[in-house]
Structure formats: structure tokens, C-alpha cells
Design an enzyme around this catalytic site. Sequence first.
Site, PDB file in Angstrom:
ATOM      1  N   GLU A  92       0.821  -1.214   0.000  1.00 21.32           N
ATOM      2  CA  GLU A  92       0.000   0.000   0.000  1.00 21.32           C
ATOM      3  C   GLU A  92       0.850   1.257   0.000  1.00 21.32           C
ATOM      4  O   GLU A  92       1.932   1.272   0.575  1.00 21.32           O
ATOM      5  CB  GLU A  92      -0.851   0.032   1.273  1.00 21.32           C
ATOM      6  CG  GLU A  92      -1.844  -1.090   1.338  1.00 21.32           C
ATOM      7  CD  GLU A  92      -2.566  -1.125   2.675  1.00 21.32           C
ATOM      8  OE1 GLU A  92      -2.678  -0.070   3.330  1.00 21.32           O
ATOM      9  OE2 GLU A  92      -3.015  -2.212   3.046  1.00 21.32           O
ATOM     10  N   CYS A 105       3.504   8.436   0.777  1.00 26.57           N
ATOM     11  CA  CYS A 105       3.874   7.565   1.882  1.00 26.57           C
ATOM     12  C   CYS A 105       4.108   6.174   1.297  1.00 26.57           C
ATOM     13  O   CYS A 105       3.196   5.591   0.703  1.00 26.57           O
ATOM     14  CB  CYS A 105       2.734   7.542   2.897  1.00 26.57           C
ATOM     15  SG  CYS A 105       2.953   6.334   4.203  1.00 26.57           S
ATOM     16  N   CYS A 116       4.227  -4.638  16.582  1.00 26.56           N
ATOM     17  CA  CYS A 116       3.542  -3.630  17.402  1.00 26.56           C
ATOM     18  C   CYS A 116       2.081  -4.089  17.520  1.00 26.56           C
ATOM     19  O   CYS A 116       1.456  -4.442  16.510  1.00 26.56           O
ATOM     20  CB  CYS A 116       3.615  -2.248  16.760  1.00 26.56           C
ATOM     21  SG  CYS A 116       5.300  -1.651  16.558  1.00 26.56           S
ATOM     22  N   CYS A 338      -2.980   1.556   7.727  1.00 22.62           N
ATOM     23  CA  CYS A 338      -1.937   0.842   7.011  1.00 22.62           C
ATOM     24  C   CYS A 338      -1.986  -0.667   7.198  1.00 22.62           C
ATOM     25  O   CYS A 338      -2.057  -1.159   8.300  1.00 22.62           O
ATOM     26  CB  CYS A 338      -0.592   1.375   7.451  1.00 22.62           C
ATOM     27  SG  CYS A 338       0.410   1.587   6.043  1.00 22.62           S
TER      28      CYS A 338
END
Length: 350
Positions: A92, A105, A116, A338
Site C-alpha cells: 500500500e 507515503c 507492534c 496501514c
Amino acid sequence: MKTDIKSLTLAELEDLAKELGLQKFRAKQIYEWLHRQCAKSFDEMTNLSKEQRAKLDELCEIKNCSIEKKLVSKLDGTKKYLFRLNDGEFIESVLMKYKYGYTVCVSSQVGCNMKCSFCASTIDGCVRNLAPSEILSQVYAITRDNRKEDRDFRVSHIVLMGMGEPLDNYENVLRFLELITNGDGLNIGARNISISTCGIVPKIYDLIEKHPQYTLSVSLHAPNDEIRDRIMPVNRKWNTEELLEACRVYTKQTSRRISFEYAMMKDINDTDECARELAKRLKGMLCHVNLIPANEVRENDYQRSNNERIKEFSKILEAGGITTTIRRSLGGDIDASCGQLRRQSKGGES
Ligand code: SAH
């Protein structure tokens, strides 16, 4: 295996041209096709002969990103792209419009190994690193797509804040940076490029020493080891003191401000006490805190802090002398945080 031609520097491309019996100036032409025109195939390189193109095609591969899905925000024009790579993997990228220009990005890995607990990119681990050419291709595919509407379209800023941990794919990321800042390519200024890390401390020191011109962003998300150990396993390897020390060294050596990302998660890291502790620990550092309302991800139970809480948290930081912004959430209506588009496309949890 075919040569990954888009990952080569101009000097390496000149060596390749020599091997293929092409004149030296051809290397520069090919480089410009790949990195300035964002060509996807040798067929586009019309100043090369048919034979030369066929020869290149036989020996080299152009790694590309093809658009699998594109979401455009009706609120602010933010575009979120799901790309398919040559081997069928998905990644992405996001295009954002700011006053100062367009920012892309980019992702640096397919998935991520950092685990995480709040992040969707890391759920199935890291499938593989992206090649330099595949990180570039995200910017190039977006450039091509937007040049259709605006011939002068130009990306001015890059943030390595998509899927993956850039400092866990360090060599390829460095090469990507070398190629994207090159004057014969898109020529993006190093200072317009932000590298975001969850805190791989030895690599931060390496960056400070060898590449101080890039902007550093650190995903901190907690004021102490107790909380950070729980939500970011990387903290068990390099704790907050070691991380903050590396950040202090960065600001001293480079005289540049460091950005801390702090995703606000309800009852996890958003109390007044957390804000006071954070302000105390960052005091005196040339830094800036970005408070981000956490994206709620289907695969975990974290909830975002409400706006009042975020404002209150911000006030405490400011009162403690820490410059703080609450991140304006671009593309609120295409909010797929994300890693989520990719999971959907793989037939992940619904
Ligand atoms: N691995 C690097 C680059 C990823 S950047 C890093 O950790 O910095 C992506 C940013 O989004 C990181 O700051 C990450 O911590 C943050 N993020 C991940 N999941 C999120 C979520 N659910 N809500 C808000 N921010 C999140």
C-alpha cells in the site's frame, strides 16, 4: 535470474551497457526513462532501437507496481493505492496533498516483523523485503497515474511510513534513497524525505553518521518502558532510555528536529500522567510530538482516545515545553489504516 534494472545506479547501468555492447550514453537514456519518465517497459524507450530493447528485455526485469485498487477521498483528495507487485504480493501507498506539495507515503516491506500490537501491517509477519526498485515503483506508479490528470504533476516529499520497518530493510532503503534523490531521476531533496522507525537503535546511529540529511521520525507511542514493552516488542531490545539517547545524539549532530509519533489509544497511553511523564522525558530535546488519533483496527481491541482527551494531552505537553500537533487526519472517509487494504485483498479477516 534477470537483472533488477531499476535498482541499479547510473554507474552500474553504465557497466551493464558496456557488457551488452551498448554505448555509454545509452545508460543515461535508460536511467532517465526508468527514473524520470517512470517507464514501465522497455517498449516505451523509443530512442533505443528495437534490437536494443529486445536485448534488455531478455536480460533485465523492470519491477513495477500495478494499481489493484485506488481509493480517493472526497474530503481532501487523498489517494490510497493498493499495488500488486510482479510476484503477486500486495503493498500500500498513499498520496497526500499539502500546501507545500504532494507527499507519497511508501511501504518498505511486504508485511512487517516488528509486532507492534496495535498495527495491522505486522499481523502475518514480514513476507519479504522490498527491492529498491519496488519502493521507487510506488512513487513512479503514482506519478504516472496523476500525470494523466496533470501533466506537471510532481511528488515533492516522501515519507517512509507505510507498511514495514525501513531500518529492518536498511540496505535496500538506502539504495532507494540514493536513487530517488538523484538529479537524473525525480531529484527529491533529502530533507524532504522522512524515515520513520519503531526504534532500531544501532541503525539510527548509522544514519546519523552516514546520512544525517534525512529527516527522522520515531514511533514512540509511550512515555515509559512499562507501557512501551507491552505494545511494542522492539522496546525489549532497545528500551526508551537507549532510544531517546540516540534521538538526542541525532538532534545534536544534525541540529535538526526529531518528530515523535504518538498514537493515542484509550486507557493505554493517553492519561494525564502519561503526558506529564512524556513531557519530562523529552524536556530540552529539539523535538516535536505528533499526536495521532489511533486507527481502530479490526484485528485488535484498541480504541482511539476521544478528541477531548487528545486536546487535554496536547495541552499538558505544551505546558511542559514540548511542541505538539494533533495530526490532521487526511482521507478520513477512506480510512483504511496501514496494512488493512492488503489484508482485505488477501481474503483476510472480514
Ligand atoms: N515501522 C516504521 C514505519 C511505519 S510508519 C515505524 O514504526 O515508524 C506507520 C506509523 O503508523 C507508525 O508510527 C506506526 O506506529 C503507526 N501505526 C500503526 N498502526 C497504527 C494504528 N492502528 N493507529 C495509529 N497509528 C498506527
